[in-house]
Design a protein around this motif. Sequence first.
Motif: not given
Length: 279
Positions: A11-12, A15, A17, A173, A195-196, A216, A218
């Motif tokens: 999750r980190a 969230s 960059n 998500d 969202i990512p 965006r 990840r």
Amino acid sequence: MNWTERRERFRAILSGNRCVHPGSVYDAISARIAEDLGFEVGMFSGSIGSMSVLGAPDLVVLTLSEFAAQAYRICRAGNLALLVDADHGYGNALNVRRTVEELETAGICAMSIEDTVLPRPFGSGGKPSLSSVEEGAGKMKAALSARQDPRLVIAGRTSALAIVNLDEAAGVDAIFLAGGVTVEAVEVVSSAIRIPLILGGGSGQLGDLGWLGAHRVRVALQTHAPFSAAVQAVYDTLKALREGVPPRELKNIASPELMRQVTRAGNYQQWTHDFLGGD
């Protein structure tokens, strides 16, 4: 087992960059190697699952229970945060609920569910087709409703780059873009959603972690080359032995030290001493 910490790590990443490349894994040993080498995320795909479990091509002949069992073996082998490709969720929206239940229990951190009609129906000529937006959104909502741990990531995987409002329609998500992704497509989609993104890989800017992170993205897959490399290594070794090459002359064999590392032999030796009274 407690899967919380690794899900929080995944999750980190979502969230944050920056963008990371996952290590493509297929069993306990490959997962440990990826973790030991510093990969933050592991990727277990449906295609690699089919090949490693069944020795079959990626035609969705692998069952959910077989895929989930292998995912569990990968997860319990260490602490790698695992992203899996759950194909189409193994059926309709009710099957998707079951898929989430099984894979969440297996310990994964994230899963993608795609909008391709699978298995390919009779008369399709082998050409892939997409489910309707309504069915895709329904599957995503079913997946979210089945999730018990809110840390588990549900990603909608699509080959239709026009579908950029799936996050609004279903509340997923992340969006996983697969197939024919271009720089222009990433720019358009990343500016249209909140969202990512997860990508199936690429070269040039699509392989530049800095550029991807700024748009965006990840997680960006590279390839599933580790499994192919393992197949080639086994083939070459068995071929050499069959042709009479003495075992001591074989090439590219893992050292005893590496084998001890990836099998966690030191841990087992300590447990033997502590619990069995041995040395």
